[in-house]
Design a protein around this motif. Sequence first.
Motif, mmCIF file in Angstrom:
data_model
loop_
_atom_site.group_PDB
_atom_site.id
_atom_site.type_symbol
_atom_site.label_atom_id
_atom_site.label_comp_id
_atom_site.label_asym_id
_atom_site.label_seq_id
_atom_site.Cartn_x
_atom_site.Cartn_y
_atom_site.Cartn_z
ATOM 1 N N GLU A 132 11.302 0.693 3.326
ATOM 2 C CA GLU A 132 11.092 0.150 1.975
ATOM 3 C C GLU A 132 11.238 1.440 1.087
ATOM 4 O O GLU A 132 10.842 2.483 1.478
ATOM 5 C CB GLU A 132 9.693 -0.540 1.933
ATOM 6 N N ASN A 133 11.755 1.182 -0.012
ATOM 7 C CA ASN A 133 11.789 2.250 -0.935
ATOM 8 C C ASN A 133 10.533 2.487 -1.816
ATOM 9 O O ASN A 133 9.799 3.243 -2.089
ATOM 10 C CB ASN A 133 12.991 2.348 -1.784
ATOM 11 N N CYS A 134 10.444 1.488 -3.047
ATOM 12 C CA CYS A 134 9.488 1.409 -3.802
ATOM 13 C C CYS A 134 9.165 -0.047 -4.148
ATOM 14 O O CYS A 134 9.444 -0.607 -5.164
ATOM 15 C CB CYS A 134 9.893 2.232 -5.251
ATOM 16 N N PRO A 135 8.670 -0.867 -2.888
ATOM 17 C CA PRO A 135 8.493 -2.204 -3.210
ATOM 18 C C PRO A 135 7.364 -2.679 -4.208
ATOM 19 O O PRO A 135 6.450 -2.061 -4.527
ATOM 20 C CB PRO A 135 7.875 -2.557 -1.829
ATOM 21 N N LEU A 136 8.131 -3.562 -5.101
ATOM 22 C CA LEU A 136 7.243 -4.068 -6.225
ATOM 23 C C LEU A 136 5.882 -4.670 -5.898
ATOM 24 O O LEU A 136 4.788 -4.654 -6.631
ATOM 25 C CB LEU A 136 7.817 -4.719 -7.294
ATOM 26 N N ALA A 137 5.769 -5.270 -4.939
ATOM 27 C CA ALA A 137 4.813 -6.152 -4.173
ATOM 28 C C ALA A 137 3.516 -5.120 -4.127
ATOM 29 O O ALA A 137 2.141 -5.541 -4.482
ATOM 30 C CB ALA A 137 5.033 -6.975 -2.977
#
Length: 247
Positions: free
Chosen positions: A161-166
Amino acid sequence: KCLSGAFWNCTKGRCIHGSLAKSAVGTAEAMFWKWNGVYRQLDTVICCSQFLKTKLDRNPVLAEKTVALHNFVEPMAHKKEEKQDYVLYFGRYSEEKGVRTLVEVAQQLPQIPFIFAGSGPLESLLTQAPNIKNVGFQTGDALYTLIRRARFAVYPSEWYENCPLAVMESQMLGTPVLGANIGGIPELVRDGQTGELFESGNAEELKKKVLDLWTDKHKAMSYAENCDHVEFMSAGEYMERLMCHYR
């Protein structure tokens, strides 16, 4: 694997949505851009995580051009909701998201209620654990209410993952995150303050962490209170930083 120019790895690993055809197109596209020298003409490569920047810096063509700039999240109302007795997963029901591992853990912890919100190819697995309630795909206020009321949320991803909003949204809504220590997730969770990290794909460690955080209500509430002070960039702040690079 592709950083050296061996773009066929994209096809071999079916890296684009698990599709051989799409991945083959992705391979061809990358080879086309390389042959045309496009990457050498780039001034700046904006990466949405320090993790991605570190990966791209291994390519000498890009190493001097990368900058890390996390995604933005608009400020969310800190509406206090009384915590309810469930652990939340929200997102895609798929292998790469670690859903199979999380279902396995849920089966071993029948005393803990889990709510899953989302959809995806592994949806049928959820019926194997009677303590999992599948509420399907949720958006807007319905999803935000689910997040606010959860004791904590689990983000068990098994891919980069890079920058998961969740992960960001959970903390912004006052809910701690138990997240996989992979990709850019560790950059977003303050381990031991707004949640905890575990080894990605390690079902035993995940089980131990879920049980510990569920049993220790004081710790979970302490993490939740710390989430009230979590801040990520707003769209306006992101725009300002982005424009600095363009200028």
